[in-house]
Design a protein around this motif. Sequence first.
Motif, PDB file in Angstrom:
ATOM      1  N   THR A 104     -43.337  77.977 -89.126  1.00 28.70           N
ATOM      2  CA  THR A 104     -44.322  76.920 -89.326  1.00 28.70           C
ATOM      3  C   THR A 104     -44.020  76.057 -90.538  1.00 28.70           C
ATOM      4  OG1 THR A 104     -45.736  78.448 -90.574  1.00 28.70           O
ATOM      5  CG2 THR A 104     -46.121  78.260 -88.201  1.00 28.70           C
ATOM      6  N   ARG A 105     -43.396  76.637 -91.566  1.00 34.84           N
ATOM      7  CA  ARG A 105     -43.071  75.843 -92.750  1.00 34.84           C
ATOM      8  C   ARG A 105     -41.961  74.844 -92.467  1.00 34.84           C
ATOM      9  NH1 ARG A 105     -43.213  80.151 -97.854  1.00 34.84           N
ATOM     10  NH2 ARG A 105     -45.442  80.695 -97.673  1.00 34.84           N
ATOM     11  N   ALA A 106     -40.940  75.294 -91.780  1.00 29.66           N
ATOM     12  CA  ALA A 106     -39.828  74.406 -91.453  1.00 29.66           C
ATOM     13  C   ALA A 106     -40.133  73.536 -90.241  1.00 29.66           C
ATOM     14  CB  ALA A 106     -38.570  75.236 -91.190  1.00 29.66           C
ATOM     15  N   GLY A 107     -41.121  73.962 -89.450  1.00 31.24           N
ATOM     16  CA  GLY A 107     -41.463  73.216 -88.236  1.00 31.24           C
ATOM     17  C   GLY A 107     -40.361  73.265 -87.201  1.00 31.24           C
ATOM     18  N   THR A 108     -39.701  74.428 -87.080  1.00 27.48           N
ATOM     19  CA  THR A 108     -38.579  74.528 -86.159  1.00 27.48           C
ATOM     20  C   THR A 108     -38.427  75.962 -85.659  1.00 27.48           C
ATOM     21  OG1 THR A 108     -36.223  74.009 -85.896  1.00 27.48           O
ATOM     22  CG2 THR A 108     -36.878  75.034 -87.959  1.00 27.48           C
ATOM     23  N   LEU A 109     -37.704  76.118 -84.580  1.00 27.71           N
ATOM     24  CA  LEU A 109     -37.372  77.434 -84.072  1.00 27.71           C
ATOM     25  C   LEU A 109     -36.286  78.069 -84.934  1.00 27.71           C
ATOM     26  CD1 LEU A 109     -37.252  76.546 -80.268  1.00 27.71           C
ATOM     27  CD2 LEU A 109     -39.072  77.794 -81.445  1.00 27.71           C
ATOM     28  N   VAL A 110     -36.403  79.390 -85.135  1.00 24.83           N
ATOM     29  CA  VAL A 110     -35.441  80.096 -85.979  1.00 24.83           C
ATOM     30  C   VAL A 110     -35.066  81.414 -85.321  1.00 24.83           C
ATOM     31  CG1 VAL A 110     -36.282  79.064 -88.130  1.00 24.83           C
ATOM     32  CG2 VAL A 110     -37.293  81.208 -87.313  1.00 24.83           C
ATOM     33  N   GLY A 111     -33.909  81.937 -85.717  1.00 24.87           N
ATOM     34  CA  GLY A 111     -33.517  83.266 -85.284  1.00 24.87           C
ATOM     35  C   GLY A 111     -33.029  83.310 -83.851  1.00 24.87           C
ATOM     36  N   PRO A 112     -32.824  84.525 -83.352  1.00 20.25           N
ATOM     37  CA  PRO A 112     -32.275  84.694 -81.997  1.00 20.25           C
ATOM     38  C   PRO A 112     -33.263  84.269 -80.920  1.00 20.25           C
ATOM     39  CG  PRO A 112     -32.947  86.815 -82.890  1.00 20.25           C
ATOM     40  CD  PRO A 112     -33.068  85.822 -84.014  1.00 20.25           C
ATOM     41  N   THR A 113     -32.721  83.964 -79.766  1.00 22.45           N
ATOM     42  CA  THR A 113     -33.537  83.653 -78.597  1.00 22.45           C
ATOM     43  C   THR A 113     -33.110  84.567 -77.455  1.00 22.45           C
ATOM     44  OG1 THR A 113     -34.227  81.911 -77.054  1.00 22.45           O
ATOM     45  CG2 THR A 113     -31.953  81.828 -77.844  1.00 22.45           C
ATOM     46  N   LYS A 114     -34.059  84.903 -76.593  1.00 18.40           N
ATOM     47  CA  LYS A 114     -33.756  85.834 -75.508  1.00 18.40           C
ATOM     48  C   LYS A 114     -34.625  85.537 -74.296  1.00 18.40           C
ATOM     49  CE  LYS A 114     -33.661  90.788 -74.356  1.00 18.40           C
ATOM     50  NZ  LYS A 114     -33.967  92.170 -74.823  1.00 18.40           N
ATOM     51  N   THR A 115     -34.037  85.655 -73.123  1.00 17.04           N
ATOM     52  CA  THR A 115     -34.803  85.588 -71.886  1.00 17.04           C
ATOM     53  C   THR A 115     -35.394  86.971 -71.641  1.00 17.04           C
ATOM     54  OG1 THR A 115     -33.362  83.878 -70.996  1.00 17.04           O
ATOM     55  CG2 THR A 115     -34.749  85.070 -69.431  1.00 17.04           C
ATOM     56  N   ILE A 116     -36.720  87.063 -71.725  1.00 15.38           N
ATOM     57  CA  ILE A 116     -37.372  88.372 -71.679  1.00 15.38           C
ATOM     58  C   ILE A 116     -37.924  88.726 -70.298  1.00 15.38           C
ATOM     59  CG2 ILE A 116     -37.953  88.372 -74.135  1.00 15.38           C
ATOM     60  CD1 ILE A 116     -40.809  87.507 -73.336  1.00 15.38           C
ATOM     61  N   PHE A 117     -37.986  87.744 -69.372  1.00 16.06           N
ATOM     62  CA  PHE A 117     -38.570  88.033 -68.064  1.00 16.06           C
ATOM     63  C   PHE A 117     -37.976  87.060 -67.058  1.00 16.06           C
ATOM     64  CE2 PHE A 117     -42.209  87.768 -64.971  1.00 16.06           C
ATOM     65  CZ  PHE A 117     -42.168  89.084 -64.558  1.00 16.06           C
ATOM     66  N   TYR A 118     -37.469  87.611 -65.960  1.00 17.39           N
ATOM     67  CA  TYR A 118     -36.831  86.783 -64.937  1.00 17.39           C
ATOM     68  C   TYR A 118     -37.734  86.554 -63.729  1.00 17.39           C
ATOM     69  CZ  TYR A 118     -32.503  87.154 -67.562  1.00 17.39           C
ATOM     70  OH  TYR A 118     -31.536  87.069 -68.551  1.00 17.39           O
ATOM     71  N   GLY A 119     -38.925  87.114 -63.751  1.00 19.99           N
ATOM     72  CA  GLY A 119     -39.822  86.951 -62.625  1.00 19.99           C
ATOM     73  C   GLY A 119     -39.522  87.924 -61.506  1.00 19.99           C
ATOM     74  N   THR A 120     -40.215  87.737 -60.401  1.00 23.20           N
ATOM     75  CA  THR A 120     -40.068  88.604 -59.229  1.00 23.20           C
ATOM     76  C   THR A 120     -39.370  87.838 -58.115  1.00 23.20           C
ATOM     77  OG1 THR A 120     -42.135  87.984 -58.124  1.00 23.20           O
ATOM     78  CG2 THR A 120     -42.286  89.618 -59.888  1.00 23.20           C
ATOM     79  N   ASP A 121     -39.307  88.451 -56.941  1.00 19.78           N
ATOM     80  CA  ASP A 121     -38.680  87.785 -55.801  1.00 19.78           C
ATOM     81  C   ASP A 121     -39.487  86.592 -55.311  1.00 19.78           C
ATOM     82  OD1 ASP A 121     -40.775  89.351 -54.934  1.00 19.78           O
ATOM     83  OD2 ASP A 121     -39.699  90.268 -53.265  1.00 19.78           O
ATOM     84  N   LEU A 122     -40.704  86.417 -55.809  1.00 18.96           N
ATOM     85  CA  LEU A 122     -41.483  85.232 -55.451  1.00 18.96           C
ATOM     86  C   LEU A 122     -40.874  83.979 -56.060  1.00 18.96           C
ATOM     87  CD1 LEU A 122     -43.989  84.519 -53.795  1.00 18.96           C
ATOM     88  CD2 LEU A 122     -45.368  84.838 -55.853  1.00 18.96           C
ATOM     89  N   ASP A 123     -40.171  84.147 -57.191  1.00 19.59           N
ATOM     90  CA  ASP A 123     -39.396  83.080 -57.823  1.00 19.59           C
ATOM     91  C   ASP A 123     -40.298  82.020 -58.479  1.00 19.59           C
ATOM     92  OD1 ASP A 123     -37.140  81.764 -58.715  1.00 19.59           O
ATOM     93  OD2 ASP A 123     -36.407  81.213 -56.738  1.00 19.59           O
ATOM     94  N   LEU A 124     -39.658  81.032 -59.110  1.00 21.47           N
ATOM     95  CA  LEU A 124     -40.318  79.913 -59.785  1.00 21.47           C
ATOM     96  C   LEU A 124     -41.227  80.397 -60.914  1.00 21.47           C
ATOM     97  CD1 LEU A 124     -41.204  77.775 -56.626  1.00 21.47           C
ATOM     98  CD2 LEU A 124     -39.241  77.496 -58.150  1.00 21.47           C
ATOM     99  N   VAL A 125     -40.721  81.301 -61.753  1.00 21.29           N
ATOM    100  CA  VAL A 125     -41.537  81.853 -62.836  1.00 21.29           C
ATOM    101  C   VAL A 125     -41.723  80.794 -63.921  1.00 21.29           C
ATOM    102  CG1 VAL A 125     -39.534  82.923 -63.982  1.00 21.29           C
ATOM    103  CG2 VAL A 125     -41.843  83.788 -64.409  1.00 21.29           C
ATOM    104  N   GLU A 126     -42.948  80.627 -64.376  1.00 18.68           N
ATOM    105  CA  GLU A 126     -43.316  79.587 -65.342  1.00 18.68           C
ATOM    106  C   GLU A 126     -44.650  79.978 -65.985  1.00 18.68           C
ATOM    107  OE1 GLU A 126     -43.961  75.920 -63.156  1.00 18.68           O
ATOM    108  OE2 GLU A 126     -44.995  76.981 -61.548  1.00 18.68           O
ATOM    109  N   GLY A 127     -45.205  79.064 -66.794  1.00 12.10           N
ATOM    110  CA  GLY A 127     -46.546  79.230 -67.350  1.00 12.10           C
ATOM    111  C   GLY A 127     -46.778  80.495 -68.144  1.00 12.10           C
ATOM    112  N   PRO A 128     -45.902  80.865 -69.099  1.00 17.18           N
ATOM    113  CA  PRO A 128     -46.069  82.139 -69.807  1.00 17.18           C
ATOM    114  C   PRO A 128     -47.200  82.117 -70.835  1.00 17.18           C
ATOM    115  CG  PRO A 128     -44.255  80.911 -70.780  1.00 17.18           C
ATOM    116  CD  PRO A 128     -44.706  80.126 -69.579  1.00 17.18           C
ATOM    117  N   HIS A 129     -47.935  83.218 -70.911  1.00 18.56           N
ATOM    118  CA  HIS A 129     -48.894  83.479 -71.993  1.00 18.56           C
ATOM    119  C   HIS A 129     -48.688  84.922 -72.441  1.00 18.56           C
ATOM    120  CE1 HIS A 129     -51.189  79.758 -71.742  1.00 18.56           C
ATOM    121  NE2 HIS A 129     -51.198  79.883 -70.421  1.00 18.56           N
ATOM    122  N   LEU A 130     -48.636  85.123 -73.757  1.00 15.24           N
ATOM    123  CA  LEU A 130     -48.392  86.446 -74.317  1.00 15.24           C
ATOM    124  C   LEU A 130     -49.630  86.929 -75.060  1.00 15.24           C
ATOM    125  CD1 LEU A 130     -45.962  88.441 -74.474  1.00 15.24           C
ATOM    126  CD2 LEU A 130     -45.397  87.415 -76.683  1.00 15.24           C
TER     127      LEU A 130
END
Length: 540
Positions: free
Chosen positions: A165-191
């Motif tokens: 928040t101080r730098a106003g930017t993304l930092v550190g590693p990034t990772k794809t944590i969920f590929y969805g199911t066979d229904l496909d078109l995974v979007e709209g994440p909330h954690l």
Amino acid sequence: MPQVLNPILPGFNPDPSIIRVKNDYYIATSTFEWYPGVQIHHSTDLANWTLKIRPLNRKSQLDMRGNPDSCGIWAPCLSHDGEKFWLVYTDVKRKDGSFKDTHNYIVTAEKIEGPWSDPVYVNSSGFDPSLFHDDDGRKWFLNMIQDHRRRPRSFAGIRIQEFDTRAGTLVGPTKTIFYGTDLDLVEGPHLYKRNGWYYLLTAEGGTAYEHACTLARSREIWGPYELHPQKYILTSKDAPYAALQRAGHGDIIDTPDGKSYLVHLTGRPTTHKRRCVLGRETAIQEAYWGEDDWLYVKNGPVPSLSVEVPGTRDDSEYWAEQRYVFDNSKGLHHDFQWLRTPETSRIFKIENNQLQLIGREAIGSWFEQALLARRQTHFSYDAETVIDFSPTDERQFAGLTAYYCRYNFFYLTVTAHADGQRELLILSSEASWPEGRLNLPLAEPVKIPNEGKVKLGLSIRGKELQFWYAHGEGKDLQKIGPVYDASILSDECGGHQAHGSFTGAFVGLACSDVNGTAMTAKFDYLVYRPVRHETDRYEI
């Protein structure tokens, strides 16, 4: 507890993101190409909702001129970290073909009413971003990843990265944590975090009739994430006769006394062709946490039409006639929106208690058109206005429109023949995808005197639309033109069909001067009158 009938936000109000701050609930929904951007509604009881603000309301925050239909503001995420509000959103500049240009931003405010900050750019790697505030103070940015190399779908999973928040930017590693199911078109994440678990709620299956909410969880924010035993906690995909269809893209909220709810988008199709004229709406479902620490939708996964919530709702206001007048001292009523541009002085002004629309580009332009409209929130209604407009030829036209997008609209215009004779002419574009052209030949024009105001009206009864007019004081309205198929004002008949058309039907006032002389049309009022009709199912 009392029950309410879904949807809680009728008409075009998709992709709900909900939060509670003490005893106040707020829902943010997508607005796509309609300006100002993002609708935030407020409630204290989950039953009664009022529009609080559209926070993206100035040029430094948002300029959508040139954005195609159903681009613009996608899937906002509203959150509060105990100190201020955070709003994450995507401004989509292109969505068709192999590529999507999806720019993600964050704005903040101390109070929900604003002022909201100028945007901080985050990334453009995908859309439907959200911001998760962990209990250790760290903030995490999630969005779906767009991979143009994948066929036939380009949705490549949910990716996470820390936001500084101080730098106003993304930092550190990034990772794809969920590929969805066979229904496909995974979007709209909330954690979410609860009892030591990270819960990831996503949308899958596209936004049409295969839509669903998928839930997964992990002990670590980086995963691995295991699927819910039901896989999809909310969907209508296997219940084609359920009242609420296209159910998905949800968000979870708890009440002060510990009850849980899921808000989600939905559609109420009409006609045997299953057309959602009111677009994608916001509904609510009661939920509960099981002994296995999984969330379940009560009576789910198929959504319920009637749901118990803390409050009761008086629907008399929903059915009340709305008469919009244009008061110099009060400005434009908050029900109105326009398309794409932040430079409102170029398309409208209120003077002498009239709305003055300044003729710009043709109806359906992706850049600058003078069209002010409100959502259609009922399956049947009447609309009426009085216009003062003196066109000189056929390239100047203004009037009353029922509008979905550049591909689908009905438009009763005051215009003129090439010889200067004023006339009424209906312009319609019935499901002309992909051309977005007028359906020819047009209905025969009606000649009217070159001077004097004209009353214009339209009535929609289910799928039937009829235009009306009267010239002169005290004259009764009379029919003009044939009966049109109003059901084409729907996602299923938009320029890109149900998986690519995302808004809803509007009714409003428009003015075009494609000669480039900026001729002005003056409107005295707009009436929107809901009508109960026997063809309408599941009306609130």
